[in-house]
Write an enzyme that holds these catalytic residues in place. Structure first.
Site: not given
Length: 298
Positions: A14, A120, A148, A184-185, A220-221
């Protein structure tokens, strides 16, 4: 063939006019770290979707194909890395799969980094029809996957309530063909820390990520772009790449939060004040100071 040894990335995700998500989060850090980056924007919005008013448009499949065709015809379609993020339609993901195969004809060693952006905190923000395309089409093509917790659970169908659950999810993703899996998390019950996890070649590492009491978009990106960069720059040292990525991300998030909170002493901070401060943290991106160490867990 590229004219020199500079790594080259094609990033399809995006774009926003104002703020930092998608390509706006990914391109600048990659360039700062020495990567040439070409970008295709799957959407172009005025701001990200946490704002009250959303204006913009979506790139359709024919437009995406035309852009890639131009790269091929002009013989500028050699890339060392391919990065994908937010996309709104299953058809666009299928087109991306075709692009991966096309790019690998030019460079069989192309590294595909897939950030399977779907949602998320238990909520999807893309159409549900996207999930099976990620799971069955794109994930098996990925060299590096950076979901994630919620996205990893969606792809595997395995709940992640503790570290054992996280390891089962990671193994399932490896079984699907992914060489390097990076969560990532994950929130595994620790009140103070999220946990980042990275696994490749039979070795898995975890790292604490101190929680910050605010909502940020584009992290995240940024994570996916940084991990791509540091994987390359460290010669695929997953432990060090994870440490460098988290060091950078955490510094930027903390600085963004402290700056925003200084002008909003109480209450929820409006989205325009929590846009990631990437430009102000250029030196951090170039040379992150590792304060949090990753620990091998198997």
């Amino acid at each position: 063939m590229s004219q020199d040894d500079t790594p080259r990335v094609l990033s399809i995700q995006s774009h926003v006019v104002h703020g930092y998500v998608g390509n706006k989060s990914a391109v600048f850090p990659l360039q700062v770290l020495g990567f040439e980056v070409d970008s295709i924007n799957t959407v172009q919005f005025s701001t990200h979707t946490a704002y009250k008013h959303i204006k913009g448009y979506v790139l359709n499949n024919d437009q995406m194909k035309e852009l890639v065709e131009g790269l091929v015809l002009n013989e500028v379609d050699y890339y060392t890395h391919f990065l994908t993020g937010y996309s709104r339609s299953p058809d666009s993901l299928r087109e991306i799969a075709k692009i991966i195969k096309q790019l690998r004809e030019k460079n069989p060693n192309l590294i595909y980094v897939c950030d399977p952006v779907m949602g998320d905190n238990g909520k999807m923000y893309v159409p549900e029809e996207i999930l099976p395309v990620y799971r069955d089409v794109l994930v098996p093509l990925a060299d590096i996957l950076t979901p994630n917790q919620f996205e990893a659970e969606l792809i595997t169908g395995i709940p992640m309530k503790d570290l054992d659950g996280a390891l089962r999810v990671i193994q399932r993703l490896h079984d699907m063909g992914v060489k390097t899996v990076v969560l990532s998390s994950t929130d595994l019950g620790d009140e103070e820390n999220m946990i980042g996890l990275a696994s490749t070649g039979g070795s898995c590492y975890k790292i604490p990520i101190p929680k910050v009491e605010a909502t940020f978009t584009g992290t995240g990106d940024l994570f996916a772009a940084l991990f791509l960069a540091w994987s390359h720059l460290t010669g695929n040292d997953v432990k060090l790449a994870l440490e460098k990525t988290i060091a950078t991300l955490q510094s930027i998030v903390v600085d963004t939060y402290q700056t925003a909170r200084a002008s909003h002493l109480t209450g929820k901070i409006p989205p325009r004040f929590t846009e990631l401060r990437l430009v102000q943290n250029k030196t951090v991106i170039e040379d992150p100071k590792i304060k949090l160490k990753a620990v091998k867990i198997n």
